[in-house]
Scaffold this active site. Sequence first.
Site, PDB file in Angstrom:
ATOM      1  N   PHE A 279       0.839  -1.112  -0.159  1.00  0.00           N
ATOM      2  CA  PHE A 279       0.073   0.178  -0.015  1.00  0.00           C
ATOM      3  C   PHE A 279       0.724   1.264  -0.049  1.00  0.00           C
ATOM      4  O   PHE A 279       0.962   2.137  -0.870  1.00  0.00           O
ATOM      5  CB  PHE A 279      -0.993  -0.081   1.267  1.00  0.00           C
TER       6      PHE A 279
ATOM      7  N   ASN B  63       8.307  -9.425  -1.586  1.00  0.00           N
ATOM      8  CA  ASN B  63       8.168 -10.955  -1.701  1.00  0.00           C
ATOM      9  C   ASN B  63       7.000 -11.057  -2.001  1.00  0.00           C
ATOM     10  O   ASN B  63       6.341 -12.249  -1.794  1.00  0.00           O
ATOM     11  CB  ASN B  63       8.467 -11.673  -0.373  1.00  0.00           C
TER      12      ASN B  63
ATOM     13  N   PHE C 133       4.134 -10.889  -0.210  1.00  0.00           N
ATOM     14  CA  PHE C 133       3.254 -11.338   0.706  1.00  0.00           C
ATOM     15  C   PHE C 133       1.840 -10.662   1.130  1.00  0.00           C
ATOM     16  O   PHE C 133       0.653 -11.351   0.833  1.00  0.00           O
ATOM     17  CB  PHE C 133       3.904 -11.459   2.058  1.00  0.00           C
ATOM     18  N   THR C 134       1.915  -9.514   1.098  1.00  0.00           N
ATOM     19  CA  THR C 134       0.782  -8.715   1.339  1.00  0.00           C
ATOM     20  C   THR C 134       0.721  -7.701   0.247  1.00  0.00           C
ATOM     21  O   THR C 134      -0.349  -6.898  -0.013  1.00  0.00           O
ATOM     22  CB  THR C 134       0.780  -7.759   2.596  1.00  0.00           C
ATOM     23  N   GLY C 135       1.680  -7.415  -0.718  1.00  0.00           N
ATOM     24  CA  GLY C 135       1.736  -6.613  -1.694  1.00  0.00           C
ATOM     25  C   GLY C 135       1.372  -7.091  -3.120  1.00  0.00           C
ATOM     26  O   GLY C 135       1.288  -8.434  -2.967  1.00  0.00           O
TER      27      GLY C 135
ATOM     28  N   THR D  42      11.301 -10.581   9.549  1.00  0.00           N
ATOM     29  CA  THR D  42      11.347  -9.465   8.406  1.00  0.00           C
ATOM     30  C   THR D  42      11.880  -8.252   9.291  1.00  0.00           C
ATOM     31  O   THR D  42      12.693  -7.378   8.356  1.00  0.00           O
ATOM     32  CB  THR D  42      10.038  -9.532   7.998  1.00  0.00           C
TER      33      THR D  42
ATOM     34  N   TYR E 100       5.025  -7.808  15.915  1.00  0.00           N
ATOM     35  CA  TYR E 100       4.904  -6.668  15.101  1.00  0.00           C
ATOM     36  C   TYR E 100       6.006  -5.421  15.919  1.00  0.00           C
ATOM     37  O   TYR E 100       6.776  -4.789  15.539  1.00  0.00           O
ATOM     38  CB  TYR E 100       3.825  -6.233  14.581  1.00  0.00           C
TER      39      TYR E 100
ATOM     40  N   TYR F 137      23.929   0.816  14.307  1.00  0.00           N
ATOM     41  CA  TYR F 137      24.587   0.771  13.119  1.00  0.00           C
ATOM     42  C   TYR F 137      25.079   2.069  12.880  1.00  0.00           C
ATOM     43  O   TYR F 137      26.082   2.636  12.199  1.00  0.00           O
ATOM     44  CB  TYR F 137      23.898   0.363  12.063  1.00  0.00           C
TER      45      TYR F 137
HETATM   46  P1  NAD Z   1       1.563  -3.386   3.331  1.00  0.00           P
HETATM   47  O1  NAD Z   1       1.208  -4.811   3.909  1.00  0.00           O
HETATM   48  O2  NAD Z   1       0.598  -2.968   2.140  1.00  0.00           O
HETATM   49  O3  NAD Z   1       2.847  -3.516   2.577  1.00  0.00           O
HETATM   50  C1  NAD Z   1       3.953  -4.197   3.081  1.00  0.00           C
HETATM   51  C2  NAD Z   1       4.866  -4.868   1.856  1.00  0.00           C
HETATM   52  O4  NAD Z   1       6.001  -5.459   2.195  1.00  0.00           O
HETATM   53  C3  NAD Z   1       4.212  -5.646   1.132  1.00  0.00           C
HETATM   54  O5  NAD Z   1       4.055  -5.393  -0.456  1.00  0.00           O
HETATM   55  C4  NAD Z   1       4.745  -6.953   1.314  1.00  0.00           C
HETATM   56  O6  NAD Z   1       4.451  -8.176   0.253  1.00  0.00           O
HETATM   57  C5  NAD Z   1       5.809  -6.603   1.540  1.00  0.00           C
HETATM   58  N1  NAD Z   1       6.903  -7.415   2.491  1.00  0.00           N
HETATM   59  C6  NAD Z   1       6.525  -8.205   3.458  1.00  0.00           C
HETATM   60  N2  NAD Z   1       7.285  -9.010   4.264  1.00  0.00           N
HETATM   61  C7  NAD Z   1       8.497  -8.583   3.122  1.00  0.00           C
HETATM   62  C8  NAD Z   1       9.790  -9.557   3.054  1.00  0.00           C
HETATM   63  N3  NAD Z   1       9.864 -10.503   4.174  1.00  0.00           N
HETATM   64  N4  NAD Z   1      10.208  -9.417   2.208  1.00  0.00           N
HETATM   65  C9  NAD Z   1      10.146  -8.360   1.275  1.00  0.00           C
HETATM   66  N5  NAD Z   1       8.773  -7.867   1.111  1.00  0.00           N
HETATM   67  C10 NAD Z   1       7.969  -8.294   2.321  1.00  0.00           C
HETATM   68  O7  NAD Z   1       1.568  -2.609   4.304  1.00  0.00           O
HETATM   69  P2  NAD Z   1       1.757  -0.889   4.497  1.00  0.00           P
HETATM   70  O8  NAD Z   1       0.679  -0.175   5.019  1.00  0.00           O
HETATM   71  O9  NAD Z   1       1.985  -0.338   3.083  1.00  0.00           O
HETATM   72  O10 NAD Z   1       2.829  -0.626   5.278  1.00  0.00           O
HETATM   73  C11 NAD Z   1       4.330  -0.381   4.847  1.00  0.00           C
HETATM   74  C12 NAD Z   1       5.262  -0.234   6.019  1.00  0.00           C
HETATM   75  O11 NAD Z   1       4.929   0.900   6.808  1.00  0.00           O
HETATM   76  C13 NAD Z   1       5.418  -1.251   6.910  1.00  0.00           C
HETATM   77  O12 NAD Z   1       6.937  -1.339   7.391  1.00  0.00           O
HETATM   78  C14 NAD Z   1       4.762  -0.747   8.145  1.00  0.00           C
HETATM   79  O13 NAD Z   1       5.114  -1.476   9.155  1.00  0.00           O
HETATM   80  C15 NAD Z   1       4.702   0.554   7.923  1.00  0.00           C
HETATM   81  N6  NAD Z   1       3.593   1.159   8.778  1.00  0.00           N
HETATM   82  C16 NAD Z   1       2.374   1.243   8.114  1.00  0.00           C
HETATM   83  C17 NAD Z   1       1.205   1.974   8.686  1.00  0.00           C
HETATM   84  C18 NAD Z   1       0.035   2.169   8.210  1.00  0.00           C
HETATM   85  O14 NAD Z   1      -0.762   2.606   8.679  1.00  0.00           O
HETATM   86  N7  NAD Z   1      -0.152   1.789   6.776  1.00  0.00           N
HETATM   87  C19 NAD Z   1       1.526   2.519   9.924  1.00  0.00           C
HETATM   88  C20 NAD Z   1       2.761   2.005  10.491  1.00  0.00           C
HETATM   89  C21 NAD Z   1       3.679   1.733  10.115  1.00  0.00           C
END
Ligand code: NAD
Length: 326
Positions: free
Chosen positions: A27, A48, A50-52, A106, A159, A173
């Site tokens: 997203f 990867n 998983f959720t994308g 992850t 998480y 780092y």
């Molecule tokens: P999302 O689940 O839509 O996107 C996460 C992406 O990471 C997906 O495309 C998924 O396939 C990929 N992914 C997961 N595990 C992986 C791995 N081991 N290797 C490679 N790719 C991997 O979620 P999002 O809302 O787009 O969130 C993106 C980032 O922002 C995340 O790190 C999340 O923790 C952080 N975040 C988001 C929110 C929010 O409200 N949307 C709030 C706080 C933090």
Amino acid sequence: MNALSWDDRVHNYFQKNRVLVTGGAGFLGSHLCERLLERGSVVICLDNFFTGSRTNVAHLMQNPDFEVIRHDVVDPIRLEVDQIYNLACPASPVHYQHDPIKTLQTSVWGGLNMLELALQNGARILQASTSEVYGDPSVHPQPESYWGHVNPIGLRSCYDEGKRCAETLFFDYHRRKGADIRIVRIFNTYGPRMHPNDGRVVSNFIVQALRGQDLTVFGDGTQTRSFCYVDDLISAMVAVMNHEHQGEPEPFNIGNPEEHTMLDLAEMVIRLTNSSSRISFLPLPSDDPRQRRPDISAVGTKVGWKPVVDVESGLRRSIEYFRTIV
Ligand code: NAD
Ligand code: UDP
């Protein structure tokens, strides 16, 4: 198609900012890739899936400055890049609890691998951290100086603690190896391209309202969250990445301080969709934080960012999007 001349390719390789976005097909990642291309960067989207999904970035595939790599951040990788945005990690509680051990790997191993990649390249790296580092907060609103109130052994811990550990790694780092780090603590963000089955509250409520189903409020609905529209969030991420700080790096809260109860939100979504849906109440998940609102004064003063999209306008834009897919 990659119809660039050899000269153009050489120019892009050496002159343009080469940016890696891990989790780029998710997203937030897909919106970030789009914004970075608009700004003239060469963008590598690593995911990867998983959720994308590829669908999230399908509209970028024809851009010669964009490429997609299927890879898991838990495994090391070698690439030549100037900046890294590390977003790879499932963000919805339903998804990150699906395989909690993998979620921790992850955040921690993925964070480690991306930090090593940053050092190899002399690249700047930004970590997508989260408001979950504050847990169920006893300080409200939450400033960056608050250390949090997190259950280390609960269902959300994979998480929350994974992201906390990643922040620790980033700072160690930086202190020990000179890594050029940036950290943003993202509060609930919503908008187009959230997956309809994502499980997060905004997408759930909009999809339920559009389908005429009951909106599922967990608990009594008096818990609060503060919701940021995706375009604002992406502007903040890019601003923090390119911000030259005085002295030591620091994490920045990013979010919209407009705070709502889940009952407010449900009623607002029903009104904005003109839905005949009603509200039903389901049990509150364990460790569900009671309240959340970012103190964004630091990012405002030091980076010059503040959100500009109010919740009602952002919900209207999101509803338009969900109407096209449900
Ligand atoms: P999302 O689940 O839509 O996107 C996460 C992406 O990471 C997906 O495309 C998924 O396939 C990929 N992914 C997961 N595990 C992986 C791995 N081991 N290797 C490679 N790719 C991997 O979620 P999002 O809302 O787009 O969130 C993106 C980032 O922002 C995340 O790190 C999340 O923790 C952080 N975040 C988001 C929110 C929010 O409200 N949307 C709030 C706080 C933090
Ligand atoms: N929530 C809800 N109904 C839903 C999904 C979530 O009432 O269908 C509640 C959830 O219990 C939490 C809030 O909405 O209090 C935000 O949940 P979300 O999963 O979107 O984000 P997080 O809990 O990670 O902030």
